[in-house]
Design an enzyme around this catalytic site. Structure first.
Site, PDB file in Angstrom:
ATOM      1  N   SER A 113       5.468 -50.075   9.233  1.00 16.66           N
ATOM      2  CA  SER A 113       4.710 -51.312   9.050  1.00 16.66           C
ATOM      3  C   SER A 113       3.205 -51.118   9.242  1.00 16.66           C
ATOM      4  CB  SER A 113       5.277 -52.373   9.991  1.00 16.66           C
ATOM      5  OG  SER A 113       4.677 -53.609   9.744  1.00 16.66           O
ATOM      6  N   HIS A 114       2.664 -51.795  10.241  1.00 13.47           N
ATOM      7  CA  HIS A 114       1.220 -51.813  10.460  1.00 13.47           C
ATOM      8  C   HIS A 114       0.758 -50.683  11.381  1.00 13.47           C
ATOM      9  CE1 HIS A 114       3.635 -53.968  13.282  1.00 13.47           C
ATOM     10  NE2 HIS A 114       2.735 -53.683  14.214  1.00 13.47           N
ATOM     11  N   ASP A 278      -0.501 -55.383   5.162  1.00 16.25           N
ATOM     12  CA  ASP A 278      -0.355 -54.228   6.059  1.00 16.25           C
ATOM     13  C   ASP A 278       0.254 -53.018   5.357  1.00 16.25           C
ATOM     14  OD1 ASP A 278       2.209 -55.262   5.796  1.00 16.25           O
ATOM     15  OD2 ASP A 278       2.797 -54.625   7.805  1.00 16.25           O
ATOM     16  N   ASP A 280       3.201 -51.754   4.894  1.00 19.81           N
ATOM     17  CA  ASP A 280       4.346 -51.894   3.990  1.00 19.81           C
ATOM     18  C   ASP A 280       4.325 -53.207   3.207  1.00 19.81           C
ATOM     19  OD1 ASP A 280       4.787 -53.280   6.377  1.00 19.81           O
ATOM     20  OD2 ASP A 280       6.957 -53.178   6.167  1.00 19.81           O
ATOM     21  N   ASP A 282       4.218 -56.441   4.029  1.00 22.00           N
ATOM     22  CA  ASP A 282       4.909 -57.689   4.368  1.00 22.00           C
ATOM     23  C   ASP A 282       4.058 -58.657   5.189  1.00 22.00           C
ATOM     24  OD1 ASP A 282       5.052 -56.177   6.652  1.00 22.00           O
ATOM     25  OD2 ASP A 282       7.220 -56.386   6.941  1.00 22.00           O
ATOM     26  N   ARG A 283       2.952 -58.161   5.764  1.00 19.74           N
ATOM     27  CA  ARG A 283       2.089 -59.066   6.550  1.00 19.74           C
ATOM     28  C   ARG A 283       0.934 -59.583   5.692  1.00 19.74           C
ATOM     29  NH1 ARG A 283       1.375 -57.047  12.742  1.00 19.74           N
ATOM     30  NH2 ARG A 283       3.597 -56.847  13.154  1.00 19.74           N
ATOM     31  N   LYS A 377       9.459 -60.817   5.296  1.00 21.27           N
ATOM     32  CA  LYS A 377       8.192 -61.520   5.143  1.00 21.27           C
ATOM     33  C   LYS A 377       7.463 -60.883   3.973  1.00 21.27           C
ATOM     34  CE  LYS A 377       6.265 -58.989   9.097  1.00 21.27           C
ATOM     35  NZ  LYS A 377       7.227 -58.809  10.193  1.00 21.27           N
TER      36      LYS A 377
HETATM   37  C1  G1P Z   1       5.807 -57.163  16.012  1.00 21.39           C
HETATM   38  C2  G1P Z   1       5.528 -58.640  15.869  1.00 21.39           C
HETATM   39  C3  G1P Z   1       6.750 -59.334  15.304  1.00 21.39           C
HETATM   40  C4  G1P Z   1       7.133 -58.686  13.976  1.00 21.39           C
HETATM   41  C5  G1P Z   1       7.300 -57.194  14.156  1.00 21.39           C
HETATM   42  C6  G1P Z   1       7.535 -56.489  12.827  1.00 21.39           C
HETATM   43  O1  G1P Z   1       6.894 -56.962  16.879  1.00 21.39           O
HETATM   44  O2  G1P Z   1       5.154 -59.206  17.094  1.00 21.39           O
HETATM   45  O3  G1P Z   1       6.474 -60.691  15.148  1.00 21.39           O
HETATM   46  O4  G1P Z   1       8.328 -59.230  13.486  1.00 21.39           O
HETATM   47  O5  G1P Z   1       6.124 -56.634  14.753  1.00 21.39           O
HETATM   48  O6  G1P Z   1       6.474 -56.659  11.937  1.00 21.39           O
HETATM   49  P1  G1P Z   1       6.723 -56.598  18.436  1.00 21.39           P
HETATM   50  O7  G1P Z   1       5.870 -55.360  18.505  1.00 21.39           O
HETATM   51  O8  G1P Z   1       6.014 -57.752  19.059  1.00 21.39           O
HETATM   52  O9  G1P Z   1       8.116 -56.407  18.951  1.00 21.39           O
HETATM   53 ZN    ZN Z   2       4.835 -54.665   7.938  1.00 22.26          ZN
END
Ligand code: G1P
Ligand code: ZN
Length: 544
Positions: A113-114, A278, A280, A282-283, A377
């Site tokens: 992800s991010h 982000d 991937d 999705d954000r 998302k």
């Molecule tokens: C974080 C975000 C959560 C999101 C997840 C995946 O998770 O807070 O809302 O679904 O990334 O993108 P966390 O690191 O808080 O467990």
């Molecule tokens: Zn992501």
């Protein structure tokens, strides 16, 4: 080509977190590490022989290697076909879209992800079910259990498959079909939004800047925004996906997407609309000219304006938000007289609600918004939703948000992240908070009085599964809240998140900066948690 059964020993650390298994690339590069986890997935999901799988990732470092390994393991485990995005690339929402459109058994998505990428960065893998959404906790627990007892994995001995030419090749008895990662997704977007209206908006001189952050969404954004909708060439910046995201942190927030933020706050040449997504895809982060929209407000606003959008003109079945997300959307749901669900953090909790037809829109404060069009998302979807609203209402982002606050009130909101804490110190804060429940009730802190405190637990209304210990909530008598949670996606030490929310009905005060409006709550959070004393940290790493 022969199928080999490779003996292996289990790893003890393959418990999926908020969104799949995330570790440093170096951890995944250990012999058998990826293979063990993939075999644990295949053993747990028990796909029928000949089943079809979707496979793709965000293109980060190690994506290519992992894709080849997974293809060979899928062939050895009896899959009949794998649909793989060209070059091994699929954004997370596009993967969800492909699983649903082609009705496959499920899919494997490679992404952290991010989180930063590159040889020293992070990598991740997760399994999505036939609904296109992240596997439920029951499945991820089964995968984890399997990973702890695994004695061998199956893999086909074969050459790597070329993933650059569209069409099918055989790998053992399995077909590998290389698909265009963008087209199915773009088609779905066209079916939901009024592209004609958005095209007219751009033709009238409306200016957008979309920061793809050198991540997976670059080609998607260029195709949809520039080619299909006619945004000016160059509207998509950092469009070229890179294995290490150009050394950046592909997280669309005010801290990490600062290049875009500077453009949107330029003294005399700021575009009308700014957005970023982000690693991937999705954000999403939404900005107006000199204006930032918090993700919680964005969700509420999309819900309030949904019937302006062709794909949602019939109205919403219901909405859902993760527990720490602000209650702004609850107010809209109340006005629309539709149900609003409060789930634990993580997209996997929305899937059941959507499958059961209980919710249409959902979101999280962590820059995640989506709907039942897929089961992830969806960053670009949120951008198009906003553009469609603007094309209809013909108002600026700022004005649309201010009118929303005037009608529903403003939920001031902020999240403080303390990253890379020693695990014991972070656990100590959480234990201390839980231990304080007994004495906190009724305590007064300035104008705030504690009404209740608990550790959030959730019973899924559909399958009745229970998830406990999902975050400590301190709720005050006026509805203001402080939430403490440990992150389930970090890969180094512990990340403690503190979420702050205060409601303000009076329009006179809506112009305040969130940090000013939340100042008292922040002080109370620090006091109650003893965070500074216990972690030695004076300041958060990131404020969003
Ligand atoms: C974080 C975000 C959560 C999101 C997840 C995946 O998770 O807070 O809302 O679904 O990334 O993108 P966390 O690191 O808080 O467990
Ligand atoms: Zn992501």
């Amino acid at each position: 080509m022969s199928i080999r059964n490779i003996p292996t020993t289990p790893f003890s650390d393959q418990k999926p977190g908020t969104s799949g298994l995330r570790k440093k690339v170096r951890v995944f590069q250990q012999a058998h590490y990826l293979e063990n986890f993939v075999q644990a997935i295949f053993d747990s999901i028990a796909a029928p022989k000949g089943a079809t799988l979707v496979l793709g990732g965000d293109g980060r470092y190690y994506n290519q290697t992992a894709i080849q390994t997974i293809l060979k393991m899928a062939a050895a485990n009896g899959f009949g076909k794998v649909l793989v995005g060209r070059g091994g690339i699929l954004s997370t929402p596009a993967a969800s879209c492909v699983i649903r459109k082609h009705k496959t058994f499920g899919g494997i998505i490679l992404s952290a992800s991010h989180n930063p990428g590159g040889a020293d960065g992070d990598f991740g893998i997760k399994y999505n079910s036939s609904n296109g959404g992240p596997a439920t906790e029951t499945v991820t627990e089964a995968i984890y259990a399997k990973s702890k007892t695994l004695g061998s994995y199956r893999i086909l001995e074969a050459e790597d498959v070329s993933l650059y030419k569209f069409g099918s090749t055989l790998l053992g008895n399995m077909q590998v079909e290389v698909i265009d990662p963008v087209s199915d997704y773009a088609e779905l977007m066209e079916s939901l939004f009024d592209f004609t209206a958005i095209r007219a908006l751009f033709a009238s001189g409306f200016r957008i800047k979309f920061d793809a952050m050198h991540a997976v969404n670059g080609p998607y954004a260029q195709e949809i925004l520039e080619h299909r909708l006619g945004a000016a060439p160059g509207s998509v910046m950092n469009a070229l996906p890179l294995e290490d995201f150009g050394g950046g942190h592909p997280d669309p927030n005010l801290t990490y997407a600062h290049e875009l933020v500077e453009i949107m706050y330029d003294e005399d040449d700021a575009p009308d609309f700014g957005a970023a997504s982000d690693g991937d895809g999705d954000r999403n982060m939404i900005l107006g000219n000199h204006f930032f929209v918090t993700p919680s407000d964005s969700l509420a606003l999309l819900a309030a304006n949904a019937t302006l959008i062709p794909g949602y003109k019939q109205g919403l079945a219901g909405v859902a938000r993760s527990m720490p997300t602000s209650a702004a959307v609850d107010r809209v749901a109340q006005a629309l007289n539709i149900p609003c669900y409060e789930t634990p953090t993580g997209w996997k909790f929305f899937g059941n609600l959507m499958d059961a037809g209980k919710v249409t829109l959902c979101g999280e404060e962590s820059f995640g918004t989506g709907s039942s069009h897929v089961r992830e998302k969806d960053g670009l979807w949120a951008v198009l939703f906003w553009l469609n609203i603007i094309a209809v209402r013909k108002q600026s982002v700022e004005l649309i948000v201010r009118e929303h606050w005037a009608k529903y009130g403003r939920n001031f909101y902020s999240r403080y992240d303390y990253e890379g804490l020693p695990t014991e110190a972070a656990n100590g804060v959480m234990q201390h908070l839980r231990a304080s429940f007994a004495t906190l009730g009724g305590t007064q802190f300035g104008r705030y009085t504690v009404k209740t405190c608990d550790d959030f637990s959730y019973t899924d209304p559909v399958d009745k599964s229970i998830s406990t210990a999902q975050g400590v909530r301190i709720i005050f008598s006026d509805g203001s809240r402080i939430v403490f949670r440990l992150s389930g996606t970090g890969t180094e030490g512990a990340t403690l998140r503190v979420y702050l929310e205060a409601f303000e009905a009076d329009e006179e005060h809506h112009h305040l900066d969130a940090q000013v409006a939340l100042k008292d709550l922040i002080d109370i959070a620090l006091q109650i948690s003893e965070l500074r004393q216990r972690t030695g940290r004076e300041q958060p790493t990131v404020i969003t």
